[in-house]
Write an enzyme that holds these catalytic residues in place. Structure first.
Site, mmCIF file in Angstrom:
data_model
loop_
_atom_site.group_PDB
_atom_site.id
_atom_site.type_symbol
_atom_site.label_atom_id
_atom_site.label_comp_id
_atom_site.label_asym_id
_atom_site.label_seq_id
_atom_site.Cartn_x
_atom_site.Cartn_y
_atom_site.Cartn_z
ATOM 1 N N THR A 67 7.254 7.564 -10.512
ATOM 2 C CA THR A 67 7.304 6.479 -9.531
ATOM 3 C C THR A 67 7.166 5.097 -10.152
ATOM 4 O O THR A 67 7.918 4.189 -9.843
ATOM 5 C CB THR A 67 6.196 6.678 -8.471
ATOM 6 O OG1 THR A 67 6.316 7.978 -7.901
ATOM 7 C CG2 THR A 67 6.325 5.638 -7.378
ATOM 8 N N ARG A 117 1.339 10.871 -15.581
ATOM 9 C CA ARG A 117 0.203 10.721 -14.674
ATOM 10 C C ARG A 117 0.704 10.534 -13.251
ATOM 11 O O ARG A 117 1.774 9.955 -13.032
ATOM 12 C CB ARG A 117 -0.636 9.500 -15.059
ATOM 13 C CG ARG A 117 -1.137 9.500 -16.486
ATOM 14 C CD ARG A 117 -1.733 8.148 -16.826
ATOM 15 N NE ARG A 117 -2.396 8.157 -18.128
ATOM 16 C CZ ARG A 117 -3.032 7.105 -18.637
ATOM 17 N NH1 ARG A 117 -3.050 5.967 -17.968
ATOM 18 N NH2 ARG A 117 -3.611 7.190 -19.811
ATOM 19 N N ASP A 138 16.881 9.334 -20.153
ATOM 20 C CA ASP A 138 17.871 9.132 -21.210
ATOM 21 C C ASP A 138 17.578 7.911 -22.076
ATOM 22 O O ASP A 138 18.324 7.622 -23.007
ATOM 23 C CB ASP A 138 19.271 9.005 -20.604
ATOM 24 C CG ASP A 138 19.714 10.288 -19.917
ATOM 25 O OD1 ASP A 138 19.305 11.369 -20.387
ATOM 26 O OD2 ASP A 138 20.444 10.207 -18.924
ATOM 27 N N GLU A 158 11.818 -7.147 -4.214
ATOM 28 C CA GLU A 158 11.212 -6.695 -2.959
ATOM 29 C C GLU A 158 10.676 -7.871 -2.149
ATOM 30 O O GLU A 158 9.931 -7.693 -1.194
ATOM 31 C CB GLU A 158 10.100 -5.683 -3.236
ATOM 32 C CG GLU A 158 10.632 -4.330 -3.682
ATOM 33 C CD GLU A 158 9.547 -3.286 -3.889
ATOM 34 O OE1 GLU A 158 9.879 -2.096 -3.802
ATOM 35 O OE2 GLU A 158 8.389 -3.648 -4.147
ATOM 36 N N THR A 193 3.069 6.591 -18.569
ATOM 37 C CA THR A 193 3.002 6.459 -17.118
ATOM 38 C C THR A 193 3.511 7.709 -16.413
ATOM 39 O O THR A 193 2.897 8.170 -15.442
ATOM 40 C CB THR A 193 3.829 5.238 -16.662
ATOM 41 O OG1 THR A 193 3.348 4.075 -17.331
ATOM 42 C CG2 THR A 193 3.732 5.033 -15.168
ATOM 43 N N THR A 230 17.834 0.384 -18.027
ATOM 44 C CA THR A 230 16.973 1.559 -18.087
ATOM 45 C C THR A 230 17.745 2.784 -17.606
ATOM 46 O O THR A 230 18.467 2.731 -16.616
ATOM 47 C CB THR A 230 15.702 1.360 -17.261
ATOM 48 O OG1 THR A 230 16.042 1.043 -15.907
ATOM 49 C CG2 THR A 230 14.857 0.230 -17.837
ATOM 50 N N ASP A 261 8.426 -0.061 -13.488
ATOM 51 C CA ASP A 261 7.560 -1.244 -13.417
ATOM 52 C C ASP A 261 6.741 -1.396 -14.689
ATOM 53 O O ASP A 261 6.587 -2.502 -15.221
ATOM 54 C CB ASP A 261 6.636 -1.135 -12.200
ATOM 55 C CG ASP A 261 7.402 -1.117 -10.890
ATOM 56 O OD1 ASP A 261 8.469 -1.756 -10.818
ATOM 57 O OD2 ASP A 261 6.945 -0.454 -9.949
ATOM 58 N N VAL A 318 0.871 -1.165 0.000
ATOM 59 C CA VAL A 318 0.000 0.000 0.000
ATOM 60 C C VAL A 318 0.913 1.222 0.000
ATOM 61 O O VAL A 318 1.762 1.376 0.881
ATOM 62 C CB VAL A 318 -0.922 0.024 1.227
ATOM 63 C CG1 VAL A 318 -1.720 1.322 1.270
ATOM 64 C CG2 VAL A 318 -1.862 -1.176 1.207
#
Length: 307
Positions: A253, A290, A229, A140, A287, A225, A257, A12
């Site tokens: 953020t 937003r 750039d 993670e 992405t 990634t 992903d 969350v």
């Protein structure tokens, strides 16, 4: 058959908008109310892939708490199969996301149920993992969980080694596509990371990256990634830069992903790795325009055609 099984984290996110990120010891006031959102690299990637039209199943853990119930419901509403998301005797993972108006972010994670997940918890999901066309993983969750899932995979294995930590050689040897950023690549290769990486306009910025990528022993390409750039695609005998799409960034953020999910999506369609990286760059570019991570992932129809 499931297209993509994502093995990884569910969090969350508590997102706090700021004018600027705080320095050590500094307190700064938010510029807007905080908001709660779905997150965790695994869950973000699962939703991103589902929004691109893929049949997706999530393998992971949440707490036996209201946050876990809310989070699994969020994924289910996006079409993600959550039958393999376990309830742990630990709290649902939480992430505090500090984000500025220009899209910079700093994230602190309390792992909770994500680090409770152990290899033995994957046993009921081995058939699901083995039969998936692709397995998408991040870091993670415990390293042993990643290793067990990679060993069980029967299809394409895509590993996003974030956050940075070592990955054993046997696991890397079974990875078909590795997707690190510059810092994660350096950490995997045991090399020092630049404190402030230069952009690819300077050839020295990229000069050492292909050798680092090839030193890792993956059985397929490495896609590094590079944020605004672009991305550097490295194969056994070639490397080339995929420029980033130019957009007005709001929040970066969840861009990494979304990139990983879109890369797997394109590869399942038979795209070559450079073509897949271009598609992933275009999806990630939407992405960052937003706010949020999971919520910002676009649907296939929302991604502009290549220019």
């Amino acid at each position: 058959m499931t297209d993509i099984v994502v093995v990884g984290s569910l969090n969350v996110d508590v997102v706090v908008p700021l004018a600027e990120l705080p320095a050590p010891g500094q307190t700064v006031l938010g510029v807007a109310d905080h908001r709660r959102a779905g997150g965790g690299k695994g869950a973000n990637q699962a939703v991103a892939a589902a929004r691109l039209g893929r049949r997706v199943a999530m393998v992971g853990a949440v707490g036996d708490d209201p946050e876990g119930e809310w989070l699994t419901g969020l994924l289910a509403a996006e079409g993600v199969d959550t039958a393999a998301v376990l309830r742990a005797p630990r709290p649902t993972g939480q992430a505090i996301v500090l984000v500025t108006a220009d899209g910079d972010s700093t994230i602190a994670v309390s792992s909770g149920a994500n680090m409770w997940l152990a290899p033995e918890h994957l046993a009921p999901s081995y058939d699901l993992i083995a039969s998936a066309r692709a397995v998408l993983l991040q870091q993670e969750v415990a390293a042993e969980v990643v290793a067990a899932a990679v060993a069980a995979a029967g299809g394409l294995v895509v590993l996003n080694p974030a956050p940075a930590r070592p990955v054993d050689a046997a696991t890397l040897a079974r990875v078909d596509v590795l997707v690190p950023n510059r810092g994660e690549l350096a950490a995997l290769a045991g090399a020092p990371a630049a404190a402030s990486p230069p952009g690819p306009a300077d050839p020295a910025a990229l000069a050492g990256l292909p050798a680092l990528a090839r030193s890792l022993g993956t059985r397929g390409p490495v896609v590094v990634t590079l944020g605004a750039d672009g991305a550097l695609v490295v194969t056994a005998d070639r490397e080339w830069l995929v420029p980033a799409e130019r957009v007005d960034a709001v929040d970066a953020t969840g861009a990494g992903d979304t990139f990983c999910a879109a890369l797997a999506d394109a590869l399942l369609d038979g795209a070559a790795i450079d073509e897949a990286a271009r598609w992933a760059s275009r999806v990630a570019a939407v992405t960052v325009t937003r706010p949020g991570a999971m919520a910002a992932a676009p649907r296939r129809a929302e991604v502009p055609a290549a220019s």
